[in-house]
Design a protein around this motif. Structure first.
Motif, PDB file in Angstrom:
ATOM      1  N   GLN A 119      27.380  47.228  47.218  1.00 29.88           N
ATOM      2  CA  GLN A 119      28.499  46.382  47.637  1.00 29.88           C
ATOM      3  C   GLN A 119      28.497  46.163  49.153  1.00 29.88           C
ATOM      4  OE1 GLN A 119      31.478  48.862  45.834  1.00 29.88           O
ATOM      5  NE2 GLN A 119      31.888  47.368  44.188  1.00 29.88           N
ATOM      6  N   LEU A 126      26.054  43.463  49.912  1.00 37.94           N
ATOM      7  CA  LEU A 126      26.640  42.170  49.572  1.00 37.94           C
ATOM      8  C   LEU A 126      27.672  41.732  50.609  1.00 37.94           C
ATOM      9  CD1 LEU A 126      27.036  42.449  45.686  1.00 37.94           C
ATOM     10  CD2 LEU A 126      25.373  41.085  46.965  1.00 37.94           C
ATOM     11  N   TYR A 175      20.873  36.794  48.805  1.00 33.60           N
ATOM     12  CA  TYR A 175      22.211  37.178  48.334  1.00 33.60           C
ATOM     13  C   TYR A 175      22.308  37.032  46.814  1.00 33.60           C
ATOM     14  CZ  TYR A 175      27.307  37.055  47.772  1.00 33.60           C
ATOM     15  OH  TYR A 175      28.591  37.307  47.372  1.00 33.60           O
ATOM     16  N   TRP A 214      20.510  39.882  45.186  1.00 33.17           N
ATOM     17  CA  TRP A 214      21.289  41.121  45.227  1.00 33.17           C
ATOM     18  C   TRP A 214      22.434  41.077  44.212  1.00 33.17           C
ATOM     19  CZ3 TRP A 214      20.599  45.805  47.255  1.00 33.17           C
ATOM     20  CH2 TRP A 214      19.589  45.961  48.206  1.00 33.17           C
ATOM     21  N   GLN A 215      23.053  39.904  44.060  1.00 32.88           N
ATOM     22  CA  GLN A 215      24.134  39.783  43.080  1.00 32.88           C
ATOM     23  C   GLN A 215      23.592  40.003  41.667  1.00 32.88           C
ATOM     24  OE1 GLN A 215      25.894  35.896  44.045  1.00 32.88           O
ATOM     25  NE2 GLN A 215      27.804  37.007  44.384  1.00 32.88           N
TER      26      GLN A 215
END
Length: 127
Positions: free
Chosen positions: A26, A29, A118, A121-122
């Motif tokens: 997290q 992110l 991004y 990573w999500q």
């Protein structure tokens, strides 16, 4: 003026509280999200010819990318970590070029790379 400053302080406290309870995934992110927001600000500063603010925004972007680089696990990450480090370095150099050339196009290029990372990573977080 004070309301804007009060809101920023509230926002900083909120981010700090979120960071305290966030997992490492997290936090990464959050860094990406902050970076994407700052890239948007950088473009707006260039468009508006606010060059001092542009310089500050570019420096923030580079600081965030350096933070992303610092958390890479080179011992266990193998070629993935090394490739990410090279990509982050590339983004930093493109931001330097964008700043010197006042180039929105170069910032858009960095935005594309960061958005792809991004999204990756999500996706990892959903597995």
């Amino acid at each position: 003026m004070y309301q804007n400053q009060d809101y920023r302080l509230y926002q900083q406290d909120d981010i700090a509280a979120q960071a305290c309870v966030a997992t490492s995934h997290q936090l990464v992110l959050m860094l990406f999200s902050a970076l994407m927001d700052e890239l948007i600000r950088t473009k707006s500063h260039i468009k508006a010819k606010r060059y001092e603010h542009k310089a500050t925004s570019v420096n923030k972007c580079i600081d965030i990318i350096n933070a992303l680089t610092a958390v890479l696990d080179f011992d266990n990450g193998g070629s993935v970590a090394a490739n990410l480090a090279r990509l982050y370095d590339y983004c930093v150099y493109r931001l330097y070029d964008a700043s010197n050339q006042l180039s929105i196009e170069l910032i858009v290029e960095v935005e594309g790379i960061i958005t792809n990372l991004y999204n990756g990573w999500q996706t990892l977080g959903k597995k």
